[in-house]
Design a protein around this motif. Sequence first.
Motif, PDB file in Angstrom:
ATOM      1  N   GLY A  59       0.781  -1.226   0.000  1.00  0.00           N
ATOM      2  CA  GLY A  59       0.000   0.000   0.000  1.00  0.00           C
ATOM      3  C   GLY A  59       0.813   1.276   0.000  1.00  0.00           C
ATOM      4  N   GLY A  60       2.095   1.209   0.346  1.00  0.00           N
ATOM      5  CA  GLY A  60       2.932   2.388   0.343  1.00  0.00           C
ATOM      6  C   GLY A  60       3.489   2.740  -1.021  1.00  0.00           C
ATOM      7  N   ILE A  61       3.308   1.848  -1.977  1.00  0.00           N
ATOM      8  CA  ILE A  61       3.778   2.101  -3.339  1.00  0.00           C
ATOM      9  C   ILE A  61       2.597   2.618  -4.149  1.00  0.00           C
ATOM     10  N   PRO A  62       2.701   3.782  -4.768  1.00  0.00           N
ATOM     11  CA  PRO A  62       1.587   4.311  -5.564  1.00  0.00           C
ATOM     12  C   PRO A  62       1.111   3.281  -6.581  1.00  0.00           C
ATOM     13  N   LEU A  63      -0.195   3.219  -6.775  1.00  0.00           N
ATOM     14  CA  LEU A  63      -0.770   2.162  -7.603  1.00  0.00           C
ATOM     15  C   LEU A  63      -0.220   2.162  -9.027  1.00  0.00           C
ATOM     16  N   GLU A  65       2.683   3.133 -10.099  1.00  0.00           N
ATOM     17  CA  GLU A  65       4.042   2.588 -10.040  1.00  0.00           C
ATOM     18  C   GLU A  65       4.016   1.085  -9.786  1.00  0.00           C
ATOM     19  N   PHE A  66       3.117   0.664  -8.899  1.00  0.00           N
ATOM     20  CA  PHE A  66       3.001  -0.748  -8.567  1.00  0.00           C
ATOM     21  C   PHE A  66       2.585  -1.564  -9.791  1.00  0.00           C
ATOM     22  N   CYS A  67       1.627  -1.051 -10.544  1.00  0.00           N
ATOM     23  CA  CYS A  67       1.160  -1.752 -11.745  1.00  0.00           C
ATOM     24  C   CYS A  67       2.290  -1.937 -12.750  1.00  0.00           C
ATOM     25  N   ILE A  68       3.055  -0.897 -12.964  1.00  0.00           N
ATOM     26  CA  ILE A  68       4.184  -0.981 -13.909  1.00  0.00           C
ATOM     27  C   ILE A  68       5.169  -2.044 -13.442  1.00  0.00           C
ATOM     28  N   ALA A  69       5.470  -2.046 -12.142  1.00  0.00           N
ATOM     29  CA  ALA A  69       6.448  -2.976 -11.590  1.00  0.00           C
ATOM     30  C   ALA A  69       5.987  -4.418 -11.688  1.00  0.00           C
ATOM     31  N   VAL A  70       4.747  -4.703 -11.273  1.00  0.00           N
ATOM     32  CA  VAL A  70       4.294  -6.092 -11.252  1.00  0.00           C
ATOM     33  C   VAL A  70       4.089  -6.636 -12.664  1.00  0.00           C
ATOM     34  N   LYS A  71       3.697  -5.789 -13.583  1.00  0.00           N
ATOM     35  CA  LYS A  71       3.540  -6.257 -14.960  1.00  0.00           C
ATOM     36  C   LYS A  71       4.887  -6.648 -15.546  1.00  0.00           C
ATOM     37  N   LYS A  72       5.898  -5.869 -15.249  1.00  0.00           N
ATOM     38  CA  LYS A  72       7.245  -6.189 -15.707  1.00  0.00           C
ATOM     39  C   LYS A  72       7.706  -7.528 -15.136  1.00  0.00           C
ATOM     40  N   MET A  73       7.226  -7.835 -13.941  1.00  0.00           N
ATOM     41  CA  MET A  73       7.567  -9.079 -13.268  1.00  0.00           C
ATOM     42  C   MET A  73       6.945 -10.305 -13.934  1.00  0.00           C
ATOM     43  N   GLY A  74       5.842 -10.101 -14.620  1.00  0.00           N
ATOM     44  CA  GLY A  74       5.115 -11.220 -15.195  1.00  0.00           C
ATOM     45  C   GLY A  74       3.816 -11.511 -14.478  1.00  0.00           C
ATOM     46  N   ILE A  75       3.525 -10.734 -13.434  1.00  0.00           N
ATOM     47  CA  ILE A  75       2.248 -10.859 -12.736  1.00  0.00           C
ATOM     48  C   ILE A  75       1.150 -10.307 -13.649  1.00  0.00           C
ATOM     49  N   ALA A  77      -2.333 -10.047 -12.605  1.00  0.00           N
ATOM     50  CA  ALA A  77      -3.551  -9.609 -11.929  1.00  0.00           C
ATOM     51  C   ALA A  77      -3.236  -9.090 -10.532  1.00  0.00           C
ATOM     52  N   ILE A  78      -4.144  -8.263 -10.009  1.00  0.00           N
ATOM     53  CA  ILE A  78      -4.017  -7.730  -8.660  1.00  0.00           C
ATOM     54  C   ILE A  78      -5.299  -8.027  -7.893  1.00  0.00           C
ATOM     55  N   ASP A  79      -5.134  -8.549  -6.686  1.00  0.00           N
ATOM     56  CA  ASP A  79      -6.247  -8.912  -5.805  1.00  0.00           C
ATOM     57  C   ASP A  79      -6.646  -7.764  -4.891  1.00  0.00           C
ATOM     58  N   LEU A  80      -7.912  -7.821  -4.460  1.00  0.00           N
ATOM     59  CA  LEU A  80      -8.454  -6.951  -3.424  1.00  0.00           C
ATOM     60  C   LEU A  80      -8.371  -5.478  -3.811  1.00  0.00           C
ATOM     61  N   VAL A  81      -8.930  -5.222  -4.988  1.00  0.00           N
ATOM     62  CA  VAL A  81      -9.033  -3.870  -5.526  1.00  0.00           C
ATOM     63  C   VAL A  81     -10.504  -3.612  -5.827  1.00  0.00           C
ATOM     64  N   GLY A  82     -10.969  -2.424  -5.475  1.00  0.00           N
ATOM     65  CA  GLY A  82     -12.364  -2.055  -5.698  1.00  0.00           C
ATOM     66  C   GLY A  82     -12.551  -1.204  -6.937  1.00  0.00           C
ATOM     67  N   PRO A  83     -13.792  -0.814  -7.214  1.00  0.00           N
ATOM     68  CA  PRO A  83     -14.130  -0.108  -8.464  1.00  0.00           C
ATOM     69  C   PRO A  83     -13.320   1.148  -8.733  1.00  0.00           C
ATOM     70  N   LYS A  84     -12.981   1.920  -7.712  1.00  0.00           N
ATOM     71  CA  LYS A  84     -12.282   3.192  -7.964  1.00  0.00           C
ATOM     72  C   LYS A  84     -10.889   2.976  -8.559  1.00  0.00           C
ATOM     73  N   ASP A  85     -10.301   1.801  -8.316  1.00  0.00           N
ATOM     74  CA  ASP A  85      -8.952   1.530  -8.825  1.00  0.00           C
ATOM     75  C   ASP A  85      -8.942   0.638 -10.066  1.00  0.00           C
ATOM     76  N   TRP A  86     -10.083   0.122 -10.472  1.00  0.00           N
ATOM     77  CA  TRP A  86     -10.109  -0.724 -11.663  1.00  0.00           C
ATOM     78  C   TRP A  86      -9.587  -0.017 -12.912  1.00  0.00           C
ATOM     79  N   PRO A  87      -9.915   1.267 -13.124  1.00  0.00           N
ATOM     80  CA  PRO A  87      -9.396   1.934 -14.326  1.00  0.00           C
ATOM     81  C   PRO A  87      -7.868   1.962 -14.401  1.00  0.00           C
ATOM     82  N   VAL A  88      -7.209   2.055 -13.247  1.00  0.00           N
ATOM     83  CA  VAL A  88      -5.743   2.065 -13.240  1.00  0.00           C
ATOM     84  C   VAL A  88      -5.216   0.704 -13.680  1.00  0.00           C
ATOM     85  N   LEU A  89      -5.824  -0.366 -13.160  1.00  0.00           N
ATOM     86  CA  LEU A  89      -5.416  -1.706 -13.570  1.00  0.00           C
ATOM     87  C   LEU A  89      -5.636  -1.897 -15.064  1.00  0.00           C
TER      88      LEU A  89
END
Length: 301
Positions: A59-63, A65-75, A77-89
């Motif tokens: 939670g301390g990593i801005p979403l 930035e986090f999305c960019i990082a995990v996608k590069k990793m090969g992940i 999907a992201i769990d436990l995200v609600g409607p307000k953050d779906w557009p970022v994903l």
Amino acid sequence: MADASSHPRRRAIKNIVLGSLAMGTASGVFARSAAPGKEDKTYSMKGNINHAVCRWCYGGIPLEEFCIAVKKMGIVAIDLVGPKDWPVLQKHGLYSSMCNGAEINLEDGWNHTEFHPRLIKNYSEMIPLVAKAGYKQLICFSGSRRNLDDETGWKNCAEGLKQVTGIAEKHNVTLVMELLNSKIDHKDYQCDKTAWGVELAKRIGSENFKLLYDIYHMQIDEGDVIRTIRQYYPYLSHFHTGGVPGRREINDSQELYYPAIMKAIVDLGFKGYVAQEFIPTPKDAKGQLASLQQGVTICDV
């Protein structure tokens, strides 16, 4: 969800230093070292596991930035995200593998009828939103016992959930009840054994109600992880990881051997998601994401 002081997920988010933004973008930490003059190469997944990660652990990593990082990793999907953050994903091509936002908290759940009106309203409104966004799973919780016996808990949960499973069936969304330990982290939680959740699923009788098998939680409350997964596999639609004890990294500092657990899941033909849900030991974003990369690699069998 629950008050931050009583809920490890919220406590972790609160305690993460929000100033991690000042550390700079950490999305490049996953590239493996290459010889001078050669480009770094990111880890290539084997393709047997659909890898996800729980947002609250980072939670301390801005979403963004986090999305960019995990996608590069090969992940993927992201769990436990609600409607307000779906557009970022969606912007980053990541899937919301376990949606949340309809629950009250972890304590006030389906096992007490006084919470049914609010829960029925919440889930009736959220299920169509999940479907419209193209997602398939929405989390739910039994709630704390508060002196309820098993039979009453099953009866009340089934009575309430049956009022929304029809909506879930109509929209092709699965309601997924998480199995949590009641020994250490969630004292008094009722759905604290796989068999308890399976009995509830049988009483509900819908393919749109399944269980989230949290490996960390079930190791604490019942153990016998691989055999239990095999026995109850038809009722399980999602998995969370975590090192025991302490919900720390899933490396050799803890007691579970995750490659064997992942192999058992793959051998069963599981096509859902396995989400990392350990609390990384490092306090800085770069270290946290390196821990996540390690965990994903361990589980990539």
